[in-house]
Design an enzyme around this catalytic site. Structure first.
Site, PDB file in Angstrom:
ATOM      1  N   ILE A   7       0.852  -1.189   0.000  1.00 27.89           N
ATOM      2  CA  ILE A   7       0.000   0.000   0.000  1.00 27.89           C
ATOM      3  C   ILE A   7       0.883   1.233   0.000  1.00 27.89           C
ATOM      4  O   ILE A   7       1.630   1.467   0.957  1.00 27.89           O
ATOM      5  CB  ILE A   7      -0.920   0.032   1.239  1.00 27.89           C
ATOM      6  N   TYR A 144      -6.790  18.894  -8.870  1.00 26.67           N
ATOM      7  CA  TYR A 144      -6.971  17.620  -8.163  1.00 26.67           C
ATOM      8  C   TYR A 144      -7.913  16.703  -8.935  1.00 26.67           C
ATOM      9  O   TYR A 144      -7.627  15.514  -9.121  1.00 26.67           O
ATOM     10  CB  TYR A 144      -7.514  17.879  -6.758  1.00 26.67           C
TER      11      TYR A 144
END
Length: 269
Positions: A7, A144
């Site tokens: 991760i 974003y």
């Protein structure tokens, strides 16, 4: 044999929540951080490796380290990301590039590093943590939205490219979750003399209010486990409040002017 999961951005927020949940369920979990030595390791139920996702060579060495320790890697969760807000016109080019380096090129670096191993073992799963914001352009969050939308589209292409190689890929798009992403987010300054100033400030107030009522990131950990263990995986998953998920459907169904009007009203513009 326990599945091995890597991760990125696993030291806090959604990444840490995913790692803690999967570790509690018997998965072998490795998280990453740019500065793992600064983190109190006793707070973690899984290993932390040093990784700067924007460095392709570092991505290769990180994947190789997991392979050396465990002999294989089954799941890559591309979670590392940064926030950025501001009028596109007033956001410095350097900050726009930094956002793309982390949110878009970073996951690509990791996918390029892990795919040779997954192709060799003819199995593997890549989960890209995108965003509900990647489905639409939101005011003062355009950069974003663009980084997350671009990553989602790349995954769509890659799913077809990897179709016959035993490798699966999917996108998990969270809405607002209670994490520390705001603390590391780049905010273009609110300039009183700017034509954007008043509206930008109003939108930031709405965003901050939403974060106070946002969901527990532990829910994402459970969602990731369900995806990993699902026999018939989808390409796109969403997680968040009801209206956040519904907004994606409304974007598809409503005329642009109507949907944009809803957003303008939501952000009090």
């Amino acid at each position: 044999m326990s599945k091995v999961v890597l991760i990125t951005g696993g030291s806090s927020g959604i990444g840490k929540a995913i790692g803690e949940h999967l570790a509690s369920q018997g998965y072998i979990v490795y998280g990453t951080s740019r500065n793992p030595d600064r983190i109190q390791k006793t707070d973690f139920k899984f290993n932390l490796l040093k990784l700067d996702v924007t460095d392709p060579e570092n991505a290769v060495s990180c994947i190789s380290e997991v392979i050396e320790r465990e002999g294989h890697i089954d799941v890559l969760v591309n979670n590392a990301g940064v926030g950025i807000t501001g009028p596109v016109e007033e956001t410095p080019d350097t900050e726009i590039r930094k956002a793309f380096d982390t949110n878009f090129y970073g996951p690509i670096n990791l996918m390029k590093a892990v795919l040779p191993h997954m192709r060799k073992q003819r199995s593997g799963l890549i989960i890209n943590i995108t965003s509900i914001a990647g489905y639409m352009g939101l005011p003062y969050r355009g950069v974003y939205c663009a980084t997350k939308g671009a990553l989602a589209l790349v995954a769509e292409s890659m799913q077809m490219e990897l179709y016959r190689m035993g490798i699966e890929i999917c996108n998990l798009a969270p809405g607002d979750f209670n994490t520390n992403i705001a603390s590391g987010r780049y905010h273009a300054p609110i300039l009183e003399a700017s034509d954007y100033g008043e509206n930008y400030a109003r939108v930031m107030n709405v965003i901050n209010e939403q974060m106070q009522d946002s969901s527990d990131p532990a829910l994402i950990g459970k969602k990731v486990q369900r995806i990993i263990e699902s026999k018939n995986k989808k390409l796109h998953y969403k997680a968040g409040a009801f209206m956040e998920k519904v907004s994606v459907k409304l974007k598809q169904l409503l005329p642009d002017k109507v949907f944009n009007k809803l957003l303008l009203n939501h952000y009090k513009l």
